[in-house]
Motif scaffolding. Structure first.
Motif, PDB file in Angstrom:
ATOM      1  N   ASP A 105      68.286 -16.319  73.171  1.00 36.45           N
ATOM      2  CA  ASP A 105      67.311 -16.118  72.094  1.00 36.45           C
ATOM      3  C   ASP A 105      67.836 -16.683  70.769  1.00 36.45           C
ATOM      4  O   ASP A 105      68.780 -16.145  70.185  1.00 36.45           O
ATOM      5  CB  ASP A 105      67.019 -14.617  71.965  1.00 36.45           C
ATOM      6  CG  ASP A 105      65.869 -14.313  71.021  1.00 36.45           C
ATOM      7  OD1 ASP A 105      65.414 -15.245  70.327  1.00 36.45           O
ATOM      8  OD2 ASP A 105      65.431 -13.156  70.971  1.00 36.45           O
ATOM      9  N   GLU A 106      67.207 -17.722  70.299  1.00 34.90           N
ATOM     10  CA  GLU A 106      67.598 -18.324  69.024  1.00 34.90           C
ATOM     11  C   GLU A 106      67.395 -17.343  67.869  1.00 34.90           C
ATOM     12  O   GLU A 106      68.192 -17.305  66.928  1.00 34.90           O
ATOM     13  CB  GLU A 106      66.774 -19.587  68.787  1.00 34.90           C
ATOM     14  CG  GLU A 106      67.001 -20.264  67.443  1.00 34.90           C
ATOM     15  CD  GLU A 106      68.407 -20.853  67.301  1.00 34.90           C
ATOM     16  OE1 GLU A 106      68.833 -21.097  66.165  1.00 34.90           O
ATOM     17  OE2 GLU A 106      69.066 -21.064  68.345  1.00 34.90           O
ATOM     18  N   ASP A 107      66.344 -16.527  67.946  1.00 34.31           N
ATOM     19  CA  ASP A 107      66.102 -15.543  66.883  1.00 34.31           C
ATOM     20  C   ASP A 107      67.257 -14.542  66.786  1.00 34.31           C
ATOM     21  O   ASP A 107      67.621 -14.107  65.685  1.00 34.31           O
ATOM     22  CB  ASP A 107      64.797 -14.791  67.139  1.00 34.31           C
ATOM     23  CG  ASP A 107      63.569 -15.661  66.887  1.00 34.31           C
ATOM     24  OD1 ASP A 107      63.709 -16.688  66.187  1.00 34.31           O
ATOM     25  OD2 ASP A 107      62.483 -15.324  67.392  1.00 34.31           O
ATOM     26  N   ARG A 159      70.364 -15.146  67.493  1.00 33.20           N
ATOM     27  CA  ARG A 159      71.499 -15.840  66.864  1.00 33.20           C
ATOM     28  C   ARG A 159      71.292 -15.942  65.353  1.00 33.20           C
ATOM     29  O   ARG A 159      72.229 -15.765  64.566  1.00 33.20           O
ATOM     30  CB  ARG A 159      71.673 -17.234  67.478  1.00 33.20           C
ATOM     31  CG  ARG A 159      72.045 -17.190  68.956  1.00 33.20           C
ATOM     32  CD  ARG A 159      72.537 -18.539  69.459  1.00 33.20           C
ATOM     33  NE  ARG A 159      71.479 -19.522  69.584  1.00 33.20           N
ATOM     34  CZ  ARG A 159      70.741 -19.696  70.686  1.00 33.20           C
ATOM     35  NH1 ARG A 159      70.941 -18.923  71.756  1.00 33.20           N
ATOM     36  NH2 ARG A 159      69.819 -20.634  70.735  1.00 33.20           N
ATOM     37  N   LEU A 160      70.052 -16.198  64.941  1.00 36.43           N
ATOM     38  CA  LEU A 160      69.764 -16.286  63.508  1.00 36.43           C
ATOM     39  C   LEU A 160      69.901 -14.926  62.825  1.00 36.43           C
ATOM     40  O   LEU A 160      70.383 -14.835  61.690  1.00 36.43           O
ATOM     41  CB  LEU A 160      68.355 -16.844  63.296  1.00 36.43           C
ATOM     42  CG  LEU A 160      68.144 -18.312  63.694  1.00 36.43           C
ATOM     43  CD1 LEU A 160      66.671 -18.693  63.567  1.00 36.43           C
ATOM     44  CD2 LEU A 160      69.013 -19.227  62.839  1.00 36.43           C
ATOM     45  N   ALA A 161      69.484 -13.867  63.517  1.00 40.84           N
ATOM     46  CA  ALA A 161      69.601 -12.521  62.953  1.00 40.84           C
ATOM     47  C   ALA A 161      71.069 -12.153  62.765  1.00 40.84           C
ATOM     48  O   ALA A 161      71.451 -11.564  61.739  1.00 40.84           O
ATOM     49  CB  ALA A 161      68.909 -11.511  63.857  1.00 40.84           C
ATOM     50  N   SER A 184      64.460  -6.720  58.112  1.00 39.56           N
ATOM     51  CA  SER A 184      64.697  -7.315  59.424  1.00 39.56           C
ATOM     52  C   SER A 184      64.539  -6.280  60.534  1.00 39.56           C
ATOM     53  O   SER A 184      63.937  -6.557  61.582  1.00 39.56           O
ATOM     54  CB  SER A 184      66.095  -7.933  59.469  1.00 39.56           C
ATOM     55  OG  SER A 184      66.371  -8.485  60.743  1.00 39.56           O
ATOM     56  N   GLU A 244      60.815  -5.563  60.989  1.00 37.60           N
ATOM     57  CA  GLU A 244      60.138  -6.631  61.730  1.00 37.60           C
ATOM     58  C   GLU A 244      60.432  -6.542  63.225  1.00 37.60           C
ATOM     59  O   GLU A 244      59.539  -6.730  64.058  1.00 37.60           O
ATOM     60  CB  GLU A 244      60.589  -7.996  61.192  1.00 37.60           C
ATOM     61  CG  GLU A 244      60.056  -8.320  59.812  1.00 37.60           C
ATOM     62  CD  GLU A 244      60.609  -9.635  59.286  1.00 37.60           C
ATOM     63  OE1 GLU A 244      61.329 -10.322  60.048  1.00 37.60           O
ATOM     64  OE2 GLU A 244      60.333  -9.969  58.116  1.00 37.60           O
ATOM     65  N   GLU A 245      61.687  -6.264  63.566  1.00 44.01           N
ATOM     66  CA  GLU A 245      62.039  -6.138  64.980  1.00 44.01           C
ATOM     67  C   GLU A 245      61.305  -4.959  65.616  1.00 44.01           C
ATOM     68  O   GLU A 245      60.826  -5.047  66.756  1.00 44.01           O
ATOM     69  CB  GLU A 245      63.550  -5.956  65.138  1.00 44.01           C
ATOM     70  CG  GLU A 245      63.999  -5.859  66.579  1.00 44.01           C
ATOM     71  CD  GLU A 245      65.505  -5.779  66.729  1.00 44.01           C
ATOM     72  OE1 GLU A 245      65.970  -5.280  67.771  1.00 44.01           O
ATOM     73  OE2 GLU A 245      66.227  -6.216  65.801  1.00 44.01           O
TER      74      GLU A 245
END
Length: 395
Positions: free
Chosen positions: A216-218, A220-222, A249, A252-253
């Protein structure tokens, strides 16, 4: 009961990453009836695979071959559909007496398949006092073919009452080695070796987190956004902004995880109650429906709170890991220390230079205090603002 013929590295046992001693203990219990007991307690740090080990053991108990991983029993247990294996996974903040009583009713039944009635309680540390007391009574006088598998982070009385712990056989899991996690990501999940190695190293020994980072790229960004925080904290305004970002954050999750699920659950319950239907029997049929809908909303709110707390806790653990890296780098002499966040070594070195070992320790203590505040229902915004101010860099 036939003796297991499955090798230690085959079948359901491949589910356990980096836990050879645990596999040996569980296989020995299956092979020798004298080593079998009615209550087991799986402990270990987050990501070590407590619930995975419990489910694999449940599958092996039902399997005539001791967990070959391919038979109907193994496949249905691992899929969560076996009639004689019941798993309690708390969606909300706790496991209450009502859930415990339901589990006890199941425990009293004879196994339909003729082997074991297995009850798995994930996150048993979330049981309320009344739920723990109810489970204790059943463990004290268990039915002859019933097995309880409880999962908790540790043997501390805050996690598991001493009365329950003393009646269980304890299976302790360790944090899996980075190499073992990377190997699983490559060979079981088909992850690129370089990405697998990075994800395993960045996961803090948490198999599920490593898998999520790899896929999951998201995610990694988080993680990057969280680890960028310490060096941002150069002013009061920056501290308050960082707190807003962390809370936002998590919100949103939570919304992403609950929006679709809440809607489908509510619609399914309304349909079962006949909400919106017409006819002479509808009023009587839907009597009490408002109470059921209210109870569903309560459970959904509790689940959302838990998801939000888990998200914030994951961020706090990452932050603590970075300050721990700064601490060991400041005190290191000789061989390079193993870091929680090896890809952020430059940030850890900068923190070590600016705050030193004493400053790193104070900040780790502040993070632990924040986690405690969140567990005591302090509002996340308040707790995170207090934390980021405590983490502020010296001018």
């Amino acid at each position: 009961m036939s003796a297991p013929v499955v090798a230690p590295t085959e079948g359901v046992w491949t589910q356990l990453v980096g836990q050879p001693a645990v596999v040996a203990d569980l296989r020995a219990a299956i092979a020798d009836p004298a080593a079998m007991t009615h209550a087991w307690l799986f402990t270990g740090p987050p990501g070590s695979g407590r619930s995975v080990a419990a489910r694999a053991f449940a599958a092996a108990l039902q399997c005539p071959a001791g967990g070959d991983g391919t038979c109907h029993e193994c496949r249905t247990v691992l899929a969560g559909t076996h009639a004689d294996v019941h798993v309690v996974v708390p969606d909300g903040l706790s496991i209450g007496a009502e859930e415990a009583r339901g589990l006890i009713r199941v425990a009293g039944r004879a196994p339909s398949g003729g082997r074991w009635q297995v009850l798995v309680v994930e996150d048993a540390d979330r049981m309320t006092e009344s739920a723990s007391n109810a489970i204790l009574k059943m463990i004290e006088e268990p039915p002859p073919r019933t097995v309880f598998l409880l999962c908790a982070p540790s043997l501390h009385p805050d996690d598991v009452p001493v009365t329950i712990r003393s009646r269980c056989r304890v299976i302790g899991l360790r944090t899996p080695p980075v190499e073992a996690i990377a190997d699983v990501l490559v060979h079981r999940d088909g992850v690129d070796p370089a990405l697998a190695a990075w994800s395993a190293a960045a996961s803090g020994g948490h198999v599920g987190r490593a898998r999520r980072l790899a896929r999951d790229e998201d995610a990694r960004l988080a993680r990057k956004a969280v680890l960028d925080v310490p060096l941002r904290l150069v002013s009061l305004a920056a501290c308050l902004d960082a707190a807003d970002d962390l809370v936002g954050s998590a919100k949103e999750e939570t919304e992403a995880a609950t929006e679709a699920l809440d809607g489908s659950e509510t619609e399914a319950l309304k349909a079962s109650l006949g909400v919106g239907a017409r006819g002479p029997g509808v009023v009587a049929a839907t009597r009490g429906g408002a109470g059921q809908l209210k109870e569903l909303e309560r459970r959904q709110k509790s689940r959302a709170t838990r998801i939000g707390r888990d998200s914030l806790d994951r961020a706090l653990v990452d932050l603590a890991g970075l300050y721990r890296d700064a601490l060991v780098l400041d005190a290191a002499a000789g061989a390079p220390p193993q870091l929680n966040h090896p890809d952020r070594r430059a940030d850890a070195e900068e923190l070590a230079r600016r705050i030193g070992a004493e400053g790193a320790l104070r900040r780790i203590d502040a993070i632990l205090a924040c986690r405690h505040s969140l567990e005591r229902n302090v509002k996340p915004q308040v707790a995170l603002e207090a934390l980021t101010v405590a983490l502020r860099l010296p001018s």
